[in-house]
Write a protein that holds these residues in place. Structure first.
Motif, PDB file in Angstrom:
ATOM      1  N   SER A  71       1.404 -36.988  20.055  1.00 37.94           N
ATOM      2  CA  SER A  71       0.390 -36.053  19.419  1.00 37.94           C
ATOM      3  C   SER A  71      -0.188 -35.044  19.636  1.00 37.94           C
ATOM      4  O   SER A  71      -1.281 -35.092  20.783  1.00 37.94           O
ATOM      5  N   SER A  72      -0.543 -34.259  19.166  1.00 38.17           N
ATOM      6  CA  SER A  72      -1.884 -32.663  20.289  1.00 38.17           C
ATOM      7  C   SER A  72      -2.993 -33.493  19.859  1.00 38.17           C
ATOM      8  O   SER A  72      -3.701 -33.180  20.091  1.00 38.17           O
ATOM      9  N   GLN A  73      -2.712 -33.853  18.483  1.00 35.06           N
ATOM     10  CA  GLN A  73      -4.114 -34.619  17.731  1.00 35.06           C
ATOM     11  C   GLN A  73      -5.138 -35.210  18.618  1.00 35.06           C
ATOM     12  O   GLN A  73      -5.794 -35.697  18.993  1.00 35.06           O
ATOM     13  N   ARG A  74      -4.015 -36.328  19.963  1.00 32.78           N
ATOM     14  CA  ARG A  74      -3.941 -37.356  20.622  1.00 32.78           C
ATOM     15  C   ARG A  74      -5.559 -36.391  21.805  1.00 32.78           C
ATOM     16  O   ARG A  74      -6.178 -36.775  22.021  1.00 32.78           O
ATOM     17  N   VAL A  75      -4.440 -35.262  22.131  1.00 31.08           N
ATOM     18  CA  VAL A  75      -5.542 -34.685  23.145  1.00 31.08           C
ATOM     19  C   VAL A  75      -6.401 -33.895  22.818  1.00 31.08           C
ATOM     20  O   VAL A  75      -7.538 -34.340  23.571  1.00 31.08           O
ATOM     21  N   VAL A  76      -6.362 -33.436  21.263  1.00 29.17           N
ATOM     22  CA  VAL A  76      -7.755 -32.787  20.643  1.00 29.17           C
ATOM     23  C   VAL A  76      -8.881 -34.136  20.917  1.00 29.17           C
ATOM     24  O   VAL A  76     -10.340 -34.251  20.833  1.00 29.17           O
ATOM     25  N   ASP A 104     -12.449 -28.345  10.199  1.00 30.85           N
ATOM     26  CA  ASP A 104     -11.662 -29.873  10.154  1.00 30.85           C
ATOM     27  C   ASP A 104     -11.286 -30.111  11.875  1.00 30.85           C
ATOM     28  O   ASP A 104     -10.131 -29.628  12.240  1.00 30.85           O
ATOM     29  N   LEU A 105     -11.815 -30.878  12.460  1.00 31.98           N
ATOM     30  CA  LEU A 105     -11.226 -31.300  13.750  1.00 31.98           C
ATOM     31  C   LEU A 105      -9.264 -32.081  13.637  1.00 31.98           C
ATOM     32  O   LEU A 105      -8.880 -32.150  14.637  1.00 31.98           O
ATOM     33  N   SER A 106      -9.595 -32.332  12.332  1.00 34.44           N
ATOM     34  CA  SER A 106      -7.519 -33.304  12.701  1.00 34.44           C
ATOM     35  C   SER A 106      -6.895 -32.123  12.190  1.00 34.44           C
ATOM     36  O   SER A 106      -5.804 -32.262  12.910  1.00 34.44           O
ATOM     37  N   LYS A 107      -7.658 -31.305  12.209  1.00 30.43           N
ATOM     38  CA  LYS A 107      -6.237 -29.411  12.422  1.00 30.43           C
ATOM     39  C   LYS A 107      -6.598 -28.747  13.755  1.00 30.43           C
ATOM     40  O   LYS A 107      -5.878 -27.623  13.032  1.00 30.43           O
ATOM     41  N   LEU A 108      -7.537 -28.965  14.081  1.00 35.72           N
ATOM     42  CA  LEU A 108      -7.631 -28.128  15.246  1.00 35.72           C
ATOM     43  C   LEU A 108      -6.711 -28.109  16.526  1.00 35.72           C
ATOM     44  O   LEU A 108      -6.021 -29.046  16.708  1.00 35.72           O
ATOM     45  N   THR A 109      -6.362 -27.275  17.000  1.00 33.87           N
ATOM     46  CA  THR A 109      -5.540 -27.506  17.904  1.00 33.87           C
ATOM     47  C   THR A 109      -5.708 -27.543  19.787  1.00 33.87           C
ATOM     48  O   THR A 109      -6.843 -26.798  19.688  1.00 33.87           O
ATOM     49  N   VAL A 110      -4.765 -27.433  20.191  1.00 33.22           N
ATOM     50  CA  VAL A 110      -6.190 -28.165  21.487  1.00 33.22           C
ATOM     51  C   VAL A 110      -6.209 -26.750  22.395  1.00 33.22           C
ATOM     52  O   VAL A 110      -7.383 -27.054  22.468  1.00 33.22           O
ATOM     53  N   SER A 111      -5.337 -25.607  22.004  1.00 37.50           N
ATOM     54  CA  SER A 111      -6.256 -24.565  22.350  1.00 37.50           C
ATOM     55  C   SER A 111      -7.498 -23.768  21.388  1.00 37.50           C
ATOM     56  O   SER A 111      -7.990 -23.011  22.751  1.00 37.50           O
ATOM     57  N   GLU A 112      -7.364 -24.001  20.807  1.00 35.09           N
ATOM     58  CA  GLU A 112      -7.695 -23.680  20.313  1.00 35.09           C
ATOM     59  C   GLU A 112      -9.614 -24.286  21.070  1.00 35.09           C
ATOM     60  O   GLU A 112     -10.393 -23.550  20.372  1.00 35.09           O
ATOM     61  N   LEU A 113      -9.411 -25.116  20.870  1.00 31.62           N
ATOM     62  CA  LEU A 113     -10.424 -26.547  21.315  1.00 31.62           C
ATOM     63  C   LEU A 113     -10.891 -25.236  22.890  1.00 31.62           C
ATOM     64  O   LEU A 113     -12.585 -25.323  23.058  1.00 31.62           O
ATOM     65  N   ILE A 114     -10.129 -25.706  23.587  1.00 28.79           N
ATOM     66  CA  ILE A 114     -10.214 -24.966  24.814  1.00 28.79           C
ATOM     67  C   ILE A 114     -11.050 -24.215  25.095  1.00 28.79           C
ATOM     68  O   ILE A 114     -11.669 -23.593  25.370  1.00 28.79           O
ATOM     69  N   ASN A 115     -10.333 -23.272  24.101  1.00 30.17           N
ATOM     70  CA  ASN A 115     -11.355 -21.827  23.903  1.00 30.17           C
ATOM     71  C   ASN A 115     -12.605 -21.274  23.594  1.00 30.17           C
ATOM     72  O   ASN A 115     -13.088 -20.821  24.276  1.00 30.17           O
ATOM     73  N   SER A 116     -12.498 -22.868  22.902  1.00 31.11           N
ATOM     74  CA  SER A 116     -13.521 -22.401  22.393  1.00 31.11           C
ATOM     75  C   SER A 116     -15.168 -23.453  23.309  1.00 31.11           C
ATOM     76  O   SER A 116     -16.481 -22.490  22.946  1.00 31.11           O
ATOM     77  N   LEU A 117     -14.719 -24.059  23.973  1.00 27.34           N
ATOM     78  CA  LEU A 117     -15.622 -24.427  25.034  1.00 27.34           C
ATOM     79  C   LEU A 117     -15.133 -24.334  25.962  1.00 27.34           C
ATOM     80  O   LEU A 117     -16.480 -23.354  26.570  1.00 27.34           O
ATOM     81  N   HIS A 118     -14.529 -22.957  26.517  1.00 31.79           N
ATOM     82  CA  HIS A 118     -14.547 -21.974  27.341  1.00 31.79           C
ATOM     83  C   HIS A 118     -15.679 -21.155  27.148  1.00 31.79           C
ATOM     84  O   HIS A 118     -16.141 -21.048  28.589  1.00 31.79           O
ATOM     85  N   ALA A 119     -15.991 -20.756  26.543  1.00 31.02           N
ATOM     86  CA  ALA A 119     -17.308 -19.718  25.729  1.00 31.02           C
ATOM     87  C   ALA A 119     -18.004 -20.126  26.802  1.00 31.02           C
ATOM     88  O   ALA A 119     -18.849 -20.069  27.619  1.00 31.02           O
ATOM     89  N   VAL A 120     -18.587 -21.540  26.148  1.00 32.93           N
ATOM     90  CA  VAL A 120     -19.603 -22.107  26.985  1.00 32.93           C
ATOM     91  C   VAL A 120     -19.428 -22.248  28.035  1.00 32.93           C
ATOM     92  O   VAL A 120     -20.766 -21.616  29.400  1.00 32.93           O
TER      93      VAL A 120
END
Length: 153
Positions: free
Chosen positions: A68-73, A96-112
């Motif tokens: 699951s993509s949730q496992r990757v998140v 809601d982290l349970s609905k966060l996609t991998v690409s959303e998370l990576i893009n948010s963190l990439h800004a850092v």
């Protein structure tokens, strides 16, 4: 060459390159182990780390495994270095982290990563041309200055 029908030849080729079911299960297990042990390297950006994780996930899925993509998140959130803590806390508060996609998370963190690299460039530009040295004392010779770049006294 020893096959009588195209179907038999296809089955033989498929088994040769993909392996049988037991071989696939062992490959999936090994990939899941590799995924579990994976950590982000110090000099690695979040996009590169995400790509490494997704490469393993895609291999597992190609072999017929379920992932699951949730496992990757979850893996990303747990294994990221401390420099991402403030962004992760912010995401926990606002999404809601349970609905966060991998690409959303990576893009948010990439800004850092981008902000950090811009700050480093700014600092590097201001300090350009400065000689960084350290003072070391030795008995009888007084103080000497050693260049941090070429290590000459």
């Amino acid at each position: 060459m020893g096959c009588d029908t195209p179907k038999e030849a296809w089955r033989k080729i498929k088994e040769e390159f993909e392996g049988n079911q037991q071989t696939k299960l062992m490959q999936i297990l090994n990939l899941k182990r590799e995924f579990g042990m994976m950590r982000m390297k110090n000099n690695e950006g979040v996009k590169e780390y995400g790509s490494r994780l997704m490469s393993i996930v895609n291999q597992i899925k190609l072999l017929g495994g379920d992932f699951s993509s949730q496992r990757v998140v979850d893996k990303l959130l747990v294994t990221l270095p401390e420099r991402y803590e403030t962004k992760i806390s912010s995401l926990e508060d606002t999404k809601d982290l349970s609905k966060l996609t991998v690409s959303e998370l990576i893009n948010s963190l990439h800004a850092v990563d981008q902000r950090r690299s811009m700050r480093e460039e700014e600092i590097g530009g201001k300090n350009e041309g400065l000689l960084l040295a350290k003072v070391s004392s030795s008995k009888g010779t007084g103080n000497k200055v050693q260049c941090n770049h070429c290590h000459k006294m």
